[in-house]
Design a protein around this motif. Structure first.
Motif, PDB file in Angstrom:
ATOM      1  N   PRO A   1       0.694  -1.326   0.018  1.00 46.74           N
ATOM      2  CA  PRO A   1      -0.085   0.070  -0.155  1.00 46.74           C
ATOM      3  C   PRO A   1       0.850   1.374  -0.106  1.00 46.74           C
ATOM      4  O   PRO A   1       1.976   1.320   0.501  1.00 46.74           O
ATOM      5  CB  PRO A   1      -0.761  -0.247   1.240  1.00 46.74           C
ATOM      6  CG  PRO A   1      -0.023  -1.200   2.218  1.00 46.74           C
ATOM      7  CD  PRO A   1       0.590  -1.886   1.191  1.00 46.74           C
ATOM      8  N   PRO A   2       0.138   2.305  -0.763  1.00 43.35           N
ATOM      9  CA  PRO A   2       1.397   3.541  -0.718  1.00 43.35           C
ATOM     10  C   PRO A   2       1.604   4.169   0.566  1.00 43.35           C
ATOM     11  O   PRO A   2       0.811   3.947   1.573  1.00 43.35           O
ATOM     12  CB  PRO A   2       0.424   4.482  -1.583  1.00 43.35           C
ATOM     13  CG  PRO A   2      -1.043   3.997  -1.517  1.00 43.35           C
ATOM     14  CD  PRO A   2      -0.971   2.468  -1.135  1.00 43.35           C
ATOM     15  N   ASN A   3       2.513   4.807   0.876  1.00 44.78           N
ATOM     16  CA  ASN A   3       2.779   5.590   1.876  1.00 44.78           C
ATOM     17  C   ASN A   3       1.828   6.706   2.165  1.00 44.78           C
ATOM     18  O   ASN A   3       1.375   7.303   1.212  1.00 44.78           O
ATOM     19  CB  ASN A   3       4.234   6.118   2.021  1.00 44.78           C
ATOM     20  CG  ASN A   3       4.685   6.725   3.139  1.00 44.78           C
ATOM     21  OD1 ASN A   3       4.753   6.001   4.473  1.00 44.78           O
ATOM     22  ND2 ASN A   3       5.027   8.158   3.050  1.00 44.78           N
ATOM     23  N   LYS A   4       1.352   6.854   3.362  1.00 48.12           N
ATOM     24  CA  LYS A   4       0.310   7.854   3.957  1.00 48.12           C
ATOM     25  C   LYS A   4       1.230   9.142   4.115  1.00 48.12           C
ATOM     26  O   LYS A   4       1.963   9.168   5.183  1.00 48.12           O
ATOM     27  CB  LYS A   4      -0.344   7.425   4.887  1.00 48.12           C
ATOM     28  CG  LYS A   4      -1.523   6.451   4.489  1.00 48.12           C
ATOM     29  CD  LYS A   4      -2.431   6.178   5.667  1.00 48.12           C
ATOM     30  CE  LYS A   4      -3.243   4.961   5.450  1.00 48.12           C
ATOM     31  NZ  LYS A   4      -4.088   4.594   6.314  1.00 48.12           N
ATOM     32  N   PRO A   5       1.411  10.289   3.554  1.00 46.56           N
ATOM     33  CA  PRO A   5       2.124  11.390   3.688  1.00 46.56           C
ATOM     34  C   PRO A   5       1.546  11.976   4.576  1.00 46.56           C
ATOM     35  O   PRO A   5       0.285  12.443   4.796  1.00 46.56           O
ATOM     36  CB  PRO A   5       2.178  12.142   2.260  1.00 46.56           C
ATOM     37  CG  PRO A   5       0.688  11.705   1.486  1.00 46.56           C
ATOM     38  CD  PRO A   5       0.544  10.232   1.775  1.00 46.56           C
ATOM     39  N   VAL A   6       2.182  12.573   5.483  1.00 51.96           N
ATOM     40  CA  VAL A   6       1.886  13.747   6.620  1.00 51.96           C
ATOM     41  C   VAL A   6       2.946  14.972   6.152  1.00 51.96           C
ATOM     42  O   VAL A   6       3.980  14.991   6.545  1.00 51.96           O
ATOM     43  CB  VAL A   6       2.367  13.070   7.746  1.00 51.96           C
ATOM     44  CG1 VAL A   6       1.868  14.214   9.193  1.00 51.96           C
ATOM     45  CG2 VAL A   6       1.669  11.772   8.145  1.00 51.96           C
TER      46      VAL A   6
ATOM     47  N   ASN B   1       4.931  12.339  -3.578  1.00 51.12           N
ATOM     48  CA  ASN B   1       3.930  11.402  -3.541  1.00 51.12           C
ATOM     49  C   ASN B   1       4.215  10.770  -1.920  1.00 51.12           C
ATOM     50  O   ASN B   1       3.511  10.629  -1.238  1.00 51.12           O
ATOM     51  CB  ASN B   1       3.934  10.009  -4.347  1.00 51.12           C
ATOM     52  CG  ASN B   1       3.563  10.380  -5.860  1.00 51.12           C
ATOM     53  OD1 ASN B   1       2.740  11.328  -5.816  1.00 51.12           O
ATOM     54  ND2 ASN B   1       3.824   9.632  -6.603  1.00 51.12           N
ATOM     55  N   TRP B   2       5.611  10.662  -1.408  1.00 55.88           N
ATOM     56  CA  TRP B   2       5.940  10.422  -0.218  1.00 55.88           C
ATOM     57  C   TRP B   2       5.440  11.377   0.955  1.00 55.88           C
ATOM     58  O   TRP B   2       4.924  10.686   1.855  1.00 55.88           O
ATOM     59  CB  TRP B   2       7.314   9.881  -0.128  1.00 55.88           C
ATOM     60  CG  TRP B   2       7.854   9.045   0.927  1.00 55.88           C
ATOM     61  CD1 TRP B   2       8.188   9.514   2.222  1.00 55.88           C
ATOM     62  CD2 TRP B   2       8.004   7.610   1.239  1.00 55.88           C
ATOM     63  NE1 TRP B   2       8.574   8.615   3.106  1.00 55.88           N
ATOM     64  CE2 TRP B   2       8.374   7.435   2.487  1.00 55.88           C
ATOM     65  CE3 TRP B   2       7.291   6.537   0.447  1.00 55.88           C
ATOM     66  CZ2 TRP B   2       8.528   5.963   2.907  1.00 55.88           C
ATOM     67  CZ3 TRP B   2       7.733   5.191   0.886  1.00 55.88           C
ATOM     68  CH2 TRP B   2       8.178   4.847   2.274  1.00 55.88           C
ATOM     69  N   TYR B   3       5.991  12.424   0.715  1.00 57.60           N
ATOM     70  CA  TYR B   3       5.807  13.542   1.843  1.00 57.60           C
ATOM     71  C   TYR B   3       4.738  14.239   1.688  1.00 57.60           C
ATOM     72  O   TYR B   3       4.346  15.081   2.481  1.00 57.60           O
ATOM     73  CB  TYR B   3       7.175  14.131   1.832  1.00 57.60           C
ATOM     74  CG  TYR B   3       8.366  13.450   2.388  1.00 57.60           C
ATOM     75  CD1 TYR B   3       8.581  13.319   3.506  1.00 57.60           C
ATOM     76  CD2 TYR B   3       9.377  12.966   1.331  1.00 57.60           C
ATOM     77  CE1 TYR B   3       9.695  12.806   4.145  1.00 57.60           C
ATOM     78  CE2 TYR B   3      10.412  12.296   1.789  1.00 57.60           C
ATOM     79  CZ  TYR B   3      10.673  12.316   3.404  1.00 57.60           C
ATOM     80  OH  TYR B   3      11.901  11.654   3.750  1.00 57.60           O
ATOM     81  N   GLY B   4       4.019  14.136   0.440  1.00 58.36           N
ATOM     82  CA  GLY B   4       2.985  15.071   0.130  1.00 58.36           C
ATOM     83  C   GLY B   4       3.343  16.574  -0.017  1.00 58.36           C
ATOM     84  O   GLY B   4       2.496  17.606   0.242  1.00 58.36           O
TER      85      GLY B   4
END
Length: 437
Positions: A263-268, A431-434
């Motif tokens: 699943p993709p990383n959820k960026p915060v 995509n990783w960090y938003g």
């Protein structure tokens, strides 16, 4: 000609593995070996079934006795599937419990080897020819490193390269793990597709990475090396480099036709830090050639200034040409070892590169293991401390690039890394960090 009742009586004495095998004999045996009565008995001996089964009909709830509902209201094969699913889930739970501890240096799971042993995991390659016929080759040799495993297959019965269309790499596990006995090669197993490679026009569509007197090596992304006999142009061996990151998941959780995707990383998003996602990267780098390790090191606090973002990439400088205090020697003579039933060799200036890049929280951000080669550069060394030939290694995939520059010192007969730079795709970072770089 034997009556079905008699066959069912015989089948009732079989264990689960034997019952699955006998179901492969013919259609009649398959249907008889799916009997819910036999499988419910096997299921009950391992898992305590619920005493009641609840049915929802409109707003009414009724309790149905297990004996009646379990056998008559279920489709043939229901309890076989339930038993198999629970066995697989039990093994996966045990594996996940093993791999929870994380290595603080690599950011990877500590007990990969133990988890592979518990799950009885192995790897196979399936060569498919243009007529659709499959040729299966089991694993031959395994070589474990800090962050990857290298698998080498060789065979004397491989078909001619000209008639091959694809090569598929699978992780393989026993369908019903049984610790009390060794698994037969013909026993029931499940495959998890890791990668698929097209072999048509192999020498034109892949990257040539080196050769010795007997073989020529061609690299296919991701992480596959095919060795061809020079004179016959036939496959001598196949070598796969698998990074530990996602290795267990891809080798066990996929299907025979579809690869498993994390699943993709959820960026915060960090609104306070104006350079969020540009700093505090840690790199663990391994360079090896099978049995020999040439470099193993960890590099902390890597960063990229906003001005260094160019052409869609973040630049992370690991070793700088100008800072000779950080230049690194490679230990030993660089080369990639290979072997078959009869011959063995070493292709000079080829090696396997394992890259593990962690984000600021220590989470694996970009990881790969791939065969690469050192190419002689046309430019001469401009460094006063190093007077020798310059070699370069370049690797690229959809997520980033690695550029390494070496100097060969004739006096000491060793390579020095004088320049090492990672280029990370801004698309991956965003995509990783938003973020929006």
């Amino acid at each position: 000609s034997m009556p079905s009742e008699m066959l069912m009586k015989i089948f009732s004495y079989l264990d689960a593995v034997s019952l699955l095998c006998v179901g492969c004999v013919n259609k009649r045996f398959y249907h008889l070996a799916n009997d819910n009565g036999i499988w419910l008995k096997i299921y009950s001996s391992c898992f305590q079934p619920k005493r009641t089964i609840w049915k929802m009909e409109s707003e009414q709830t009724e309790t149905v006795s297990l004996g009646c509902a379990a056998l008559h209201d279920r489709k043939p094969g229901y309890w076989k599937k339930e038993y198999i699913f629970k066995q697989i889930a039990a093994v996966q739970t045990g594996v996940m419990r093993l791999v929870k501890p994380v290595d603080p240096y690599t950011g990877l799971l500590c007990k990969n080897k133990e988890a592979m042993k518990v799950s009885d995991l192995s790897w196979i390659i399936v060569l498919k020819d243009k007529n659709g016929k499959e040729h299966v080759t089991e694993k031959a040799n395994l070589s474990f490193k800090d962050t990857s495993v290298t698998i080498l297959w060789y065979s004397t019965n491989w078909p001619c390269l000209d008639i091959l269309s694809t090569l598929k790499l699978f992780g393989v596990m026993p369908l019903l793990p049984d610790q009390s006995r060794a698994l037969s090669e013909n026993g029931p197993r499940r495959r998890s597709l890791i990668a698929e490679y097209h072999l048509a026009n192999l020498t034109e569509s892949s990257v040539a990475v080196g050769a010795d007197k007997l073989v020529q090596l061609f690299s296919l992304n991701p992480g596959l090396l095919v060795g061809l006999w020079k004179e016959k142009n036939e496959i001598a061996f196949v070598m796969a480099s698998l990074h530990y990151h996602q290795l267990l998941e891809r080798s066990t959780l996929g299907s025979a036709t579809v690869q498993y995707a994390l699943p993709p990383n959820k960026p915060v998003l960090d609104d306070v830090d104006p350079e969020y996602g540009l700093h505090d990267y840690n790199l663990h780098l391994d360079m090896h050639g099978g049995s020999c390790t040439y470099l193993c090191g960890t590099f902390k606090s890597l960063f990229c200034r906003k001005g260094d973002i160019e052409n869609g990439y973040l630049r992370l400088t690991v070793v700088s040409l100008k800072d000779n205090t950080k230049h690194l020697p490679l230990i030993g003579t660089v080369g990639l070892s290979w072997e078959t039933d009869v011959f063995k060799g070493n292709v000079k200036d080829c090696y396997v590169m394992d890259v593990t890049l962690l984000d600021e929280t220590g989470k694996p951000f970009w990881c790969f293991s791939a065969p690469v080669y050192m190419e002689l550069s046309s430019k001469a060394s401009s460094l006063y401390d190093y007077m020798g030939h310059i070699y370069t290694t370049d690797y690229a995939d959809a997520e980033g690039k690695v550029c390494v520059e070496f100097v060969w010192l004739e006096e000491t007969e060793e390579y020095f890394i004088v320049n090492l730079v990672l280029y990370i795709s801004t698309k991956k970072v965003n995509n990783w960090y938003g973020t929006n770089y």
